[in-house]
Design an enzyme around this catalytic site. Structure first.
Site, PDB file in Angstrom:
ATOM      1  N   TYR A 106      45.439  31.830  44.294  1.00 55.52           N
ATOM      2  CA  TYR A 106      44.169  31.099  44.319  1.00 55.52           C
ATOM      3  C   TYR A 106      44.155  30.137  45.504  1.00 55.52           C
ATOM      4  O   TYR A 106      43.139  29.975  46.176  1.00 55.52           O
ATOM      5  CB  TYR A 106      43.988  30.318  43.010  1.00 55.52           C
ATOM      6  CG  TYR A 106      43.818  31.203  41.796  1.00 55.52           C
ATOM      7  CD1 TYR A 106      42.574  31.733  41.474  1.00 55.52           C
ATOM      8  CD2 TYR A 106      44.897  31.517  40.982  1.00 55.52           C
ATOM      9  CE1 TYR A 106      42.415  32.543  40.368  1.00 55.52           C
ATOM     10  CE2 TYR A 106      44.745  32.327  39.872  1.00 55.52           C
ATOM     11  CZ  TYR A 106      43.505  32.843  39.570  1.00 55.52           C
ATOM     12  OH  TYR A 106      43.346  33.655  38.485  1.00 55.52           O
ATOM     13  N   ASN A 129      33.035  36.458  38.380  1.00 53.17           N
ATOM     14  CA  ASN A 129      32.872  37.781  38.967  1.00 53.17           C
ATOM     15  C   ASN A 129      32.271  38.751  37.954  1.00 53.17           C
ATOM     16  O   ASN A 129      32.874  39.026  36.933  1.00 53.17           O
ATOM     17  CB  ASN A 129      34.250  38.280  39.420  1.00 53.17           C
ATOM     18  CG  ASN A 129      34.225  39.733  39.793  1.00 53.17           C
ATOM     19  OD1 ASN A 129      33.181  40.295  40.044  1.00 53.17           O
ATOM     20  ND2 ASN A 129      35.400  40.333  39.829  1.00 53.17           N
ATOM     21  N   CYS A 137      39.407  41.032  41.055  1.00 54.03           N
ATOM     22  CA  CYS A 137      39.788  39.679  40.692  1.00 54.03           C
ATOM     23  C   CYS A 137      41.176  39.668  40.063  1.00 54.03           C
ATOM     24  O   CYS A 137      41.813  38.635  39.996  1.00 54.03           O
ATOM     25  CB  CYS A 137      38.770  39.077  39.728  1.00 54.03           C
ATOM     26  SG  CYS A 137      38.315  40.175  38.390  1.00 54.03           S
ATOM     27  N   HIS A 138      41.659  40.832  39.645  1.00 55.62           N
ATOM     28  CA  HIS A 138      42.979  40.876  39.016  1.00 55.62           C
ATOM     29  C   HIS A 138      44.100  40.723  40.044  1.00 55.62           C
ATOM     30  O   HIS A 138      45.244  40.573  39.685  1.00 55.62           O
ATOM     31  CB  HIS A 138      43.138  42.186  38.257  1.00 55.62           C
ATOM     32  CG  HIS A 138      42.949  43.402  39.101  1.00 55.62           C
ATOM     33  ND1 HIS A 138      41.702  43.934  39.389  1.00 55.62           N
ATOM     34  CD2 HIS A 138      43.849  44.173  39.748  1.00 55.62           C
ATOM     35  CE1 HIS A 138      41.879  44.999  40.165  1.00 55.62           C
ATOM     36  NE2 HIS A 138      43.156  45.168  40.410  1.00 55.62           N
ATOM     37  N   GLU A 164      49.199  49.178  40.258  1.00 52.13           N
ATOM     38  CA  GLU A 164      49.022  49.094  41.702  1.00 52.13           C
ATOM     39  C   GLU A 164      50.345  48.839  42.400  1.00 52.13           C
ATOM     40  O   GLU A 164      50.635  49.426  43.428  1.00 52.13           O
ATOM     41  CB  GLU A 164      48.025  47.985  42.047  1.00 52.13           C
ATOM     42  CG  GLU A 164      46.612  48.341  41.646  1.00 52.13           C
ATOM     43  CD  GLU A 164      45.621  47.279  42.076  1.00 52.13           C
ATOM     44  OE1 GLU A 164      46.041  46.291  42.684  1.00 52.13           O
ATOM     45  OE2 GLU A 164      44.425  47.451  41.792  1.00 52.13           O
TER      46      GLU A 164
END
Length: 169
Positions: A106, A129, A137-138, A164
DNA sequence: CCACACTATTTAA
DNA sequence: TTAAATAGTGTGG
């Protein structure tokens, strides 16, 4: 900002993880809900829409399925961000620039917006979002290794990041 | 006014 | 050393 939005369609996206719910405004995909949230709000129908919604929905469906596999999305539908404030749109744009398999804190995201002290506000923007998955956003995590939070449920964030990063080069 | 998906700094033990 | 309080930020209730 407190503008309401009008949706021209609300469609389901069937995936192995459940049925997501996509809402479209005249300008594009305006909101995407996780299965849990979606079941609360019961889906509507599309009917014979002559709008581009049909094509958008195909793109959305494909993108969501890829995202769930932790793979980069080949194509995305247009996203309607008219609900967002200027600050939120900057945050979301920055999110789109994070490659699959990578994360950002952040604080770093705030710094890239020239507001190094607005980390908390960035968290707020992420929570606002309207289109998780397509706007990743993850991939935003807390500075000291923590995951932070996630509107759709933290387990989604863990799952997505795990998939991912398993593919990360 | 208060509360947050934050965090670097400061102040106390 | 570690732990807790705090300021700075944008948005929404």
């Amino acid at each position: 900002m407190k503008n309401k939005q009008t949706f021209v369609a609300t469609l389901k996206i069937k995936t192995d993880e459940g049925d997501f719910l996509a809402r479209y405004s005249p300008a594009g995909l305006a909101r995407l809900d996780f299965p849990e949230a979606a079941s609360r709000k019961s889906g509507v129908g599309s009917k014979g829409l002559a709008t581009p919604v049909r094509r958008w929905h195909e793109l959305t469906t494909r993108a969501v399925r890829l995202a769930l596999q932790g793979r980069p999305m080949a194509a995305k539908p247009p996203v309607d961000l008219s609900h967002g404030t200027a600050f939120q749109r900057k945050v979301w744009a920055a999110l789109l620039a994070i490659p699959s398999g990578q994360t950002k804190t952040y604080a770093r995201l705030a710094a890239s917006l020239k507001k190094p002290k607005a980390a908390r506000a960035v968290g707020g923007a992420c929570g606002a979002n309207p289109v998780p998955l397509l706007i990743p956003c993850h991939r935003v995590v807390a500075a000291h290794g923590g995951l932070g939070g996630f509107s759709g449920g933290l387990h989604w964030k863990r799952k997505l990041l795990g998939r991912e990063q398993a593919r990360r080069q």
